[in-house]
Scaffold this motif. Structure first.
Motif, mmCIF file in Angstrom:
data_model
loop_
_atom_site.group_PDB
_atom_site.id
_atom_site.type_symbol
_atom_site.label_atom_id
_atom_site.label_comp_id
_atom_site.label_asym_id
_atom_site.label_seq_id
_atom_site.Cartn_x
_atom_site.Cartn_y
_atom_site.Cartn_z
ATOM 1 N N UNK A 5 0.839 -1.207 0.000
ATOM 2 C CA UNK A 5 0.000 0.000 0.000
ATOM 3 C C UNK A 5 0.873 1.257 0.000
ATOM 4 N N UNK A 6 0.632 2.091 -1.016
ATOM 5 C CA UNK A 6 1.428 3.313 -1.178
ATOM 6 C C UNK A 6 0.556 4.543 -0.908
ATOM 7 N N UNK A 7 1.087 5.460 -0.160
ATOM 8 C CA UNK A 7 0.442 6.771 -0.021
ATOM 9 C C UNK A 7 1.396 7.822 -0.586
ATOM 10 N N UNK A 8 0.885 8.644 -1.493
ATOM 11 C CA UNK A 8 1.698 9.740 -2.032
ATOM 12 C C UNK A 8 1.213 11.050 -1.417
ATOM 13 N N UNK A 9 2.119 11.892 -0.990
ATOM 14 C CA UNK A 9 1.740 13.237 -0.545
ATOM 15 C C UNK A 9 2.655 14.245 -1.241
ATOM 16 N N UNK A 10 2.100 15.427 -1.473
ATOM 17 C CA UNK A 10 2.871 16.503 -2.104
ATOM 18 C C UNK A 10 3.222 17.514 -1.020
ATOM 19 N N UNK A 11 4.475 17.863 -0.952
ATOM 20 C CA UNK A 11 4.909 18.889 -0.005
ATOM 21 C C UNK A 11 5.315 20.085 -0.848
ATOM 22 N N UNK A 12 4.467 21.107 -0.855
ATOM 23 C CA UNK A 12 4.711 22.261 -1.726
ATOM 24 C C UNK A 12 3.841 22.133 -2.960
ATOM 25 N N UNK A 13 4.456 22.113 -4.127
ATOM 26 C CA UNK A 13 3.659 22.026 -5.365
ATOM 27 C C UNK A 13 4.325 21.072 -6.341
ATOM 28 N N UNK A 14 3.538 20.655 -7.336
ATOM 29 C CA UNK A 14 4.066 19.788 -8.387
ATOM 30 C C UNK A 14 4.495 20.644 -9.574
ATOM 31 N N UNK A 15 5.508 20.234 -10.299
ATOM 32 C CA UNK A 15 5.867 20.980 -11.517
ATOM 33 C C UNK A 15 4.816 20.760 -12.594
ATOM 34 N N UNK A 16 4.668 21.695 -13.529
ATOM 35 C CA UNK A 16 3.708 21.507 -14.616
ATOM 36 C C UNK A 16 4.035 20.227 -15.381
ATOM 37 N N UNK A 17 2.985 19.482 -15.734
ATOM 38 C CA UNK A 17 3.199 18.261 -16.515
ATOM 39 C C UNK A 17 3.143 17.006 -15.686
ATOM 40 N N UNK A 18 3.063 17.137 -14.361
ATOM 41 C CA UNK A 18 2.949 15.940 -13.518
ATOM 42 C C UNK A 18 1.472 15.741 -13.196
ATOM 43 N N UNK A 19 0.939 14.595 -13.562
ATOM 44 C CA UNK A 19 -0.501 14.350 -13.434
ATOM 45 C C UNK A 19 -0.812 13.403 -12.282
ATOM 46 N N UNK A 20 -1.532 13.952 -11.279
ATOM 47 C CA UNK A 20 -1.966 13.080 -10.167
ATOM 48 C C UNK A 20 -2.897 12.002 -10.697
ATOM 49 N N UNK A 21 -3.789 12.400 -11.617
ATOM 50 C CA UNK A 21 -4.794 11.465 -12.118
ATOM 51 C C UNK A 21 -4.134 10.266 -12.795
ATOM 52 N N UNK A 22 -3.106 10.550 -13.592
ATOM 53 C CA UNK A 22 -2.420 9.447 -14.278
ATOM 54 C C UNK A 22 -1.778 8.506 -13.273
ATOM 55 N N UNK A 23 -1.271 9.039 -12.178
ATOM 56 C CA UNK A 23 -0.675 8.171 -11.148
ATOM 57 C C UNK A 23 -1.737 7.301 -10.507
ATOM 58 N N UNK A 24 -2.884 7.913 -10.223
ATOM 59 C CA UNK A 24 -3.957 7.156 -9.568
ATOM 60 C C UNK A 24 -4.528 6.083 -10.487
ATOM 61 N N UNK A 25 -4.422 6.303 -11.793
ATOM 62 C CA UNK A 25 -4.974 5.332 -12.745
ATOM 63 C C UNK A 25 -3.973 4.224 -13.103
ATOM 64 N N UNK A 26 -2.763 4.316 -12.579
ATOM 65 C CA UNK A 26 -1.747 3.306 -12.904
ATOM 66 C C UNK A 26 -2.179 1.943 -12.365
ATOM 67 N N UNK A 27 -2.137 0.935 -13.220
ATOM 68 C CA UNK A 27 -2.575 -0.404 -12.821
ATOM 69 C C UNK A 27 -1.360 -1.252 -12.451
ATOM 70 N N UNK A 28 -1.380 -1.774 -11.240
ATOM 71 C CA UNK A 28 -0.279 -2.632 -10.804
ATOM 72 C C UNK A 28 -0.821 -3.753 -9.930
ATOM 73 N N UNK A 29 -0.235 -4.907 -10.069
ATOM 74 C CA UNK A 29 -0.571 -6.015 -9.173
ATOM 75 C C UNK A 29 0.457 -6.164 -8.064
ATOM 76 N N UNK A 30 1.429 -5.252 -8.078
ATOM 77 C CA UNK A 30 2.479 -5.293 -7.065
ATOM 78 C C UNK A 30 2.178 -4.308 -5.927
ATOM 79 N N UNK A 31 1.579 -3.170 -6.291
ATOM 80 C CA UNK A 31 1.251 -2.169 -5.271
ATOM 81 C C UNK A 31 -0.040 -1.449 -5.634
ATOM 82 N N UNK A 32 -0.620 -0.790 -4.636
ATOM 83 C CA UNK A 32 -1.797 0.037 -4.896
ATOM 84 C C UNK A 32 -1.568 1.414 -4.300
ATOM 85 N N UNK A 33 -1.974 2.425 -5.068
ATOM 86 C CA UNK A 33 -1.786 3.807 -4.615
ATOM 87 C C UNK A 33 -3.074 4.296 -3.984
#
Ligand SMILES: [Zn+2]
Length: 243
Positions: A5-33
């Protein structure tokens, strides 16, 4: 096989071009975000002598706890020793886009690729270390100095990281080390399979192919143009006959 089980947190801001949605939609059988990626303000200045945020500073900064196996903290600021990934206490990984965002933009590589690469490396270290990631202050030999396009390339020169952001691999030496540390064959196969899905965009792959195989690309273009022209003529003749 239970997922990490992975938890991602942002401290500050993300640079332009980094997509939270794309990360959340990543399909893996090894881990879950975890489905929420919260943001916290980074309202302290760096305490390091070279304007870097030290491990100690970040350790004391994020006090909130999360229900997860690994916490990935994402920042944009310079970190200790100018590394882009620091291992903190309590299975917390600290990743920064500092300088990397410009390198990835220059090479047309999606910023999410580096986060996924870090996640797979983090999960494998977690598995090989009996679910206890050692902090950076403990000397470890996970990474190798040679750049092989492997998850565990050291990349002292940050520009080398691009070698492992398009279908990164696990080199033979790293696979052997993980086997020895009793990471299962199934988990290693799964990681190797899913790493192939971390790619450059298709358009970029085509452009790179054309640049690398100019003569071949021209011949293929001519053949395709010829086929389209022939097909168009045949269709026109057919329609004339029908009408
Ligand atoms: Zn390796």
């Amino acid at each position: 096989m239970p997922k990490t089980k992975i938890q991602i947190v942002i401290l500050g801001s993300l640079p332009p071009g980094c997509s939270r949605q794309a990360l959340l939609e990543w399909k893996s059988n090894l881990f879950e975000i975890s489905p929420e990626i919260p943001t916290f303000q980074l309202n302290q200045n760096a305490t390091g002598h070279d304007w870097e945020y030290t491990d100690q500073q970040i350790e004391g900064f994020l006090r909130q706890t999360f229900d997860c196996d690994i916490l990935l903290i994402v920042v944009r600021v310079r970190l200790q020793d100018n590394w882009y990934l620091r291992r903190l206490s309590c299975n917390r990984l600290l990743f920064t886009f500092f300088e990397l965002d410009q390198i990835l933009h220059f090479h047309n590589i999606p910023l999410n690729n580096i986060i996924l690469r870090v996640l797979y490396a983090g999960v494998l270290i977690y598995l090989r270390c009996a679910k206890q990631i050692p902090p950076s202050s403990e000397g470890t030999l996970y990474a190798h100095d040679e750049t092989r396009g492997c998850l565990f390339d050291m990349n002292p020169n940050k520009w080398d990281v691009i070698q492992s952001l398009h279908q990164p691999s696990l080199c033979e030496s790293c696979v052997a080390q993980h086997r020895e540390a009793q990471v299962s064959e199934e988990q290693l196969r799964l990681a190797a399979k899913e790493l192939k899905n971390i790619k450059r965009p298709l358009v970029d792959q085509i452009v790179r192919f054309v640049k690398a195989h100019t003569a071949c690309s021209i011949i293929v273009s001519l053949i395709v143009a010829l086929l389209i022209g022939t097909a168009s003529s045949l269709i026109a003749i057919y329609l004339n006959g029908v009408l």
